[in-house]
Design a protein around this motif. Structure first.
Motif, PDB file in Angstrom:
ATOM      1  N   VAL A  82       0.868  -1.174   0.061  1.00 59.52           N
ATOM      2  CA  VAL A  82      -0.118  -0.105  -0.078  1.00 59.52           C
ATOM      3  C   VAL A  82       0.791   1.457  -0.043  1.00 59.52           C
ATOM      4  CG1 VAL A  82      -0.247   0.084   2.542  1.00 59.52           C
ATOM      5  CG2 VAL A  82      -1.860   1.252   1.164  1.00 59.52           C
ATOM      6  N   LEU A  83       2.025   1.146   0.575  1.00 62.91           N
ATOM      7  CA  LEU A  83       2.789   2.350   0.691  1.00 62.91           C
ATOM      8  C   LEU A  83       3.417   2.851  -0.707  1.00 62.91           C
ATOM      9  CD1 LEU A  83       4.560   2.063   4.293  1.00 62.91           C
ATOM     10  CD2 LEU A  83       2.437   3.226   3.489  1.00 62.91           C
ATOM     11  N   VAL A  84       3.825   1.727  -1.627  1.00 65.79           N
ATOM     12  CA  VAL A  84       4.149   1.942  -2.951  1.00 65.79           C
ATOM     13  C   VAL A  84       2.967   2.594  -3.628  1.00 65.79           C
ATOM     14  CG1 VAL A  84       4.990   0.892  -4.807  1.00 65.79           C
ATOM     15  CG2 VAL A  84       5.745  -0.001  -2.684  1.00 65.79           C
ATOM     16  N   ARG A  85       1.825   2.022  -3.470  1.00 63.98           N
ATOM     17  CA  ARG A  85       0.840   2.614  -4.292  1.00 63.98           C
ATOM     18  C   ARG A  85       0.325   4.257  -3.654  1.00 63.98           C
ATOM     19  NH1 ARG A  85      -3.889  -1.775  -4.503  1.00 63.98           N
ATOM     20  NH2 ARG A  85      -4.952  -0.136  -5.805  1.00 63.98           N
ATOM     21  N   ASP A  86       0.646   4.072  -2.446  1.00 59.70           N
ATOM     22  CA  ASP A  86       0.622   5.826  -2.145  1.00 59.70           C
ATOM     23  C   ASP A  86       1.681   6.886  -2.855  1.00 59.70           C
ATOM     24  OD1 ASP A  86      -1.690   5.322  -0.466  1.00 59.70           O
ATOM     25  OD2 ASP A  86      -0.688   5.195   1.579  1.00 59.70           O
ATOM     26  N   LEU A  87       2.810   6.299  -2.694  1.00 60.05           N
ATOM     27  CA  LEU A  87       3.782   7.100  -3.420  1.00 60.05           C
ATOM     28  C   LEU A  87       3.596   7.238  -4.805  1.00 60.05           C
ATOM     29  CD1 LEU A  87       6.669   8.112  -3.398  1.00 60.05           C
ATOM     30  CD2 LEU A  87       7.670   5.996  -3.411  1.00 60.05           C
ATOM     31  N   GLU A  88       3.235   6.243  -5.466  1.00 62.47           N
ATOM     32  CA  GLU A  88       2.928   6.276  -6.867  1.00 62.47           C
ATOM     33  C   GLU A  88       1.702   7.511  -7.007  1.00 62.47           C
ATOM     34  OE1 GLU A  88       3.606   2.010  -8.582  1.00 62.47           O
ATOM     35  OE2 GLU A  88       1.539   2.445  -7.777  1.00 62.47           O
ATOM     36  N   ALA A  89       0.678   7.377  -5.981  1.00 64.84           N
ATOM     37  CA  ALA A  89      -0.333   8.552  -5.992  1.00 64.84           C
ATOM     38  C   ALA A  89       0.258   9.881  -5.904  1.00 64.84           C
ATOM     39  CB  ALA A  89      -1.388   8.365  -5.053  1.00 64.84           C
ATOM     40  N   LEU A  90       1.408   9.976  -5.026  1.00 61.92           N
ATOM     41  CA  LEU A  90       1.908  11.257  -4.804  1.00 61.92           C
ATOM     42  C   LEU A  90       2.604  11.793  -6.034  1.00 61.92           C
ATOM     43  CD1 LEU A  90       2.985  13.660  -2.790  1.00 61.92           C
ATOM     44  CD2 LEU A  90       4.592  12.233  -2.118  1.00 61.92           C
ATOM     45  N   VAL A  91       3.406  11.052  -6.456  1.00 61.62           N
ATOM     46  CA  VAL A  91       4.174  11.443  -7.760  1.00 61.62           C
ATOM     47  C   VAL A  91       2.997  11.877  -8.791  1.00 61.62           C
ATOM     48  CG1 VAL A  91       5.492  10.631  -9.690  1.00 61.62           C
ATOM     49  CG2 VAL A  91       6.300   9.893  -7.290  1.00 61.62           C
ATOM     50  N   ALA A  92       1.976  11.203  -8.856  1.00 64.01           N
ATOM     51  CA  ALA A  92       0.855  11.543 -10.017  1.00 64.01           C
ATOM     52  C   ALA A  92       0.356  12.798  -9.415  1.00 64.01           C
ATOM     53  CB  ALA A  92       0.051  10.528 -10.146  1.00 64.01           C
ATOM     54  N   HIS A  93       0.286  13.002  -8.247  1.00 68.32           N
ATOM     55  CA  HIS A  93      -0.676  14.333  -7.829  1.00 68.32           C
ATOM     56  C   HIS A  93       0.099  15.630  -8.016  1.00 68.32           C
ATOM     57  CE1 HIS A  93      -3.122  16.857  -5.184  1.00 68.32           C
ATOM     58  NE2 HIS A  93      -1.819  17.030  -4.479  1.00 68.32           N
ATOM     59  N   LEU A  94       1.411  15.484  -7.858  1.00 72.89           N
ATOM     60  CA  LEU A  94       2.270  16.473  -7.924  1.00 72.89           C
ATOM     61  C   LEU A  94       2.873  16.604  -9.545  1.00 72.89           C
ATOM     62  CD1 LEU A  94       4.664  15.855  -4.867  1.00 72.89           C
ATOM     63  CD2 LEU A  94       2.800  17.508  -4.978  1.00 72.89           C
ATOM     64  N   GLY A  95       2.495  15.647 -10.215  1.00 66.72           N
ATOM     65  CA  GLY A  95       2.948  15.667 -11.591  1.00 66.72           C
ATOM     66  C   GLY A  95       4.468  15.846 -11.790  1.00 66.72           C
ATOM     67  N   LEU A  96       5.266  14.983 -10.911  1.00 66.32           N
ATOM     68  CA  LEU A  96       6.477  14.820 -11.165  1.00 66.32           C
ATOM     69  C   LEU A  96       7.177  13.912 -12.137  1.00 66.32           C
ATOM     70  CD1 LEU A  96       7.359  14.540  -7.271  1.00 66.32           C
ATOM     71  CD2 LEU A  96       7.453  16.703  -8.702  1.00 66.32           C
ATOM     72  N   THR A  97       8.069  14.488 -12.893  1.00 67.58           N
ATOM     73  CA  THR A  97       8.694  13.707 -14.080  1.00 67.58           C
ATOM     74  C   THR A  97      10.140  13.657 -13.648  1.00 67.58           C
ATOM     75  OG1 THR A  97       8.761  15.495 -15.499  1.00 67.58           O
ATOM     76  CG2 THR A  97       6.669  13.980 -15.594  1.00 67.58           C
ATOM     77  N   ASP A  98      10.844  14.350 -13.042  1.00 66.76           N
ATOM     78  CA  ASP A  98      12.070  14.590 -12.856  1.00 66.76           C
ATOM     79  C   ASP A  98      12.340  14.831 -11.288  1.00 66.76           C
ATOM     80  OD1 ASP A  98      15.031  14.659 -13.208  1.00 66.76           O
ATOM     81  OD2 ASP A  98      15.059  16.547 -13.989  1.00 66.76           O
ATOM     82  N   TYR A  99      12.836  13.831 -10.543  1.00 72.51           N
ATOM     83  CA  TYR A  99      12.950  14.111  -9.305  1.00 72.51           C
ATOM     84  C   TYR A  99      13.787  13.178  -8.705  1.00 72.51           C
ATOM     85  CZ  TYR A  99       9.803   9.991  -9.194  1.00 72.51           C
ATOM     86  OH  TYR A  99       9.279   8.735  -9.444  1.00 72.51           O
ATOM     87  N   ASP A 100      14.322  13.259  -7.348  1.00 71.13           N
ATOM     88  CA  ASP A 100      15.097  12.223  -6.657  1.00 71.13           C
ATOM     89  C   ASP A 100      14.140  11.714  -5.461  1.00 71.13           C
ATOM     90  OD1 ASP A 100      17.352  12.598  -8.218  1.00 71.13           O
ATOM     91  OD2 ASP A 100      17.728  14.606  -7.063  1.00 71.13           O
ATOM     92  N   LEU A 101      14.711  10.429  -4.946  1.00 74.13           N
ATOM     93  CA  LEU A 101      13.876   9.678  -4.000  1.00 74.13           C
ATOM     94  C   LEU A 101      14.741   9.311  -2.735  1.00 74.13           C
ATOM     95  CD1 LEU A 101      11.237   8.466  -2.928  1.00 74.13           C
ATOM     96  CD2 LEU A 101      11.905   6.590  -4.316  1.00 74.13           C
ATOM     97  N   VAL A 102      14.609   9.653  -1.509  1.00 70.87           N
ATOM     98  CA  VAL A 102      15.307   9.409  -0.442  1.00 70.87           C
ATOM     99  C   VAL A 102      14.363   8.587   0.451  1.00 70.87           C
ATOM    100  CG1 VAL A 102      16.548  10.156   1.365  1.00 70.87           C
ATOM    101  CG2 VAL A 102      16.642  11.340  -0.750  1.00 70.87           C
ATOM    102  N   GLY A 103      15.174   7.350   0.981  1.00 68.88           N
ATOM    103  CA  GLY A 103      14.089   6.590   1.898  1.00 68.88           C
ATOM    104  C   GLY A 103      15.126   6.402   3.310  1.00 68.88           C
ATOM    105  N   PHE A 104      14.395   6.241   4.142  1.00 69.76           N
ATOM    106  CA  PHE A 104      15.039   5.903   5.598  1.00 69.76           C
ATOM    107  C   PHE A 104      14.347   4.698   6.240  1.00 69.76           C
ATOM    108  CE2 PHE A 104      15.818   5.626  10.085  1.00 69.76           C
ATOM    109  CZ  PHE A 104      17.130   5.335  10.203  1.00 69.76           C
TER     110      PHE A 104
END
Length: 251
Positions: A82-104
């Motif tokens: 579900v957290l992957v699906r939420d992350l995909e939803a965030l990227v789509a919501h913001l319209g991001l195409t060129d970004y970096d991703l950091v996780g802890f």
């Protein structure tokens, strides 16, 4: 430097999730650790401020069942990954195409599985994570499940007491957290071949909570290893965390 502000965005199912922003410039999504929050991992100890000062826009969601985001009790709100699906939803919501991703920690695990599923950040940072934390996640999951099942009854000195107290400090909803844990599965090391973008594996010098960061860096196609002071819990408080992130993300 303070946060630019917070806003709500819809998760994969429309659940209201909270996004915190700081800085202006190149967008970087930062995903916090298990039972923590964007504020504790990235804002409280100055990491986001370091990134913002370097010309980075920090996009810091509170994951489902964490922080100020929704913590539903309906099992339907917790499908696999579900957290992957939420992350995909965030990227789509913001319209991001060129970004970096950091996780802890949990954020790293979520980032790995999201890239395997098709997200394509320019650069990736996996902090607080080793190979066994991905391939052997179910063993760690069992520990947290036990803590949640016994929540409120674990006594000082007993297994799981520090984790229980951290959950209490964070105001974690035990029922929602238990449902969330059930959405996670082991990651086949062979699937890591899909992670071809430049990747930084960043870990505290006393952090073995999620296994070997060295082994994780070795199996990734395009990774380098960096070490900062601290344990799994303390390394996020270190200025060195922000220094390493800025160096990797701005070069």
């Amino acid at each position: 430097m303070s946060e630019n502000g917070s806003e709500t965005y819809p998760g994969f199912d429309g659940a209201p999730l909270v996004l915190h922003r700081m800085g202006e410039g190149r967008p970087v999504i930062l995903l916090h650790g298990l039972f923590s929050s964007a504020h504790v991992n990235w804002v409280k100890f100055g990491t986001a401020a370091q990134l913002a000062a370097a010309g980075i826009e920090c996009l810091m969601p509170d994951l489902r069942a964490h922080g100020a985001s929704a913590a539903p009790h309906d099992p339907a709100a917790y499908p696999p990954d579900v957290l992957v699906r939420d992350l995909e939803a965030l990227v789509a919501h913001l319209g991001l195409t060129d970004y970096d991703l950091v996780g802890f920690s949990l954020g790293s695990r979520t980032s790995v599985r999201a890239v395997i599923a098709g997200l394509s950040p320019r650069r990736l940072v996996l902090a607080g994570m080793g190979l066994e934390g991905l391939a052997g996640w179910l063993r760690r999951q069992a520990f947290f499940s036990e803590v949640l099942d016994k929540f409120g009854t674990i006594r000082p000195g007993e297994r799981g007491y520090p984790a229980q107290q951290f959950l209490k400090t964070m105001g974690t909803d035990p029922q929602a957290a238990r449902l969330l844990l059930g959405t996670m599965d082991d990651t086949d090391p062979a699937a890591l071949a899909a992670i071809t973008m430049p990747t930084l594996v960043l870990c505290g010098d006393q952090d073995n909570d999620n296994g070997s960061a060295d082994r994780l860096a070795e199996v990734l196609p395009n990774a380098r290893r960096a070490t900062i002071p601290g344990t799994h819990m303390s390394c996020v408080t270190e200025p060195a965390m922000g220094v390493e992130l800025v160096s990797f993300l701005t070069t």
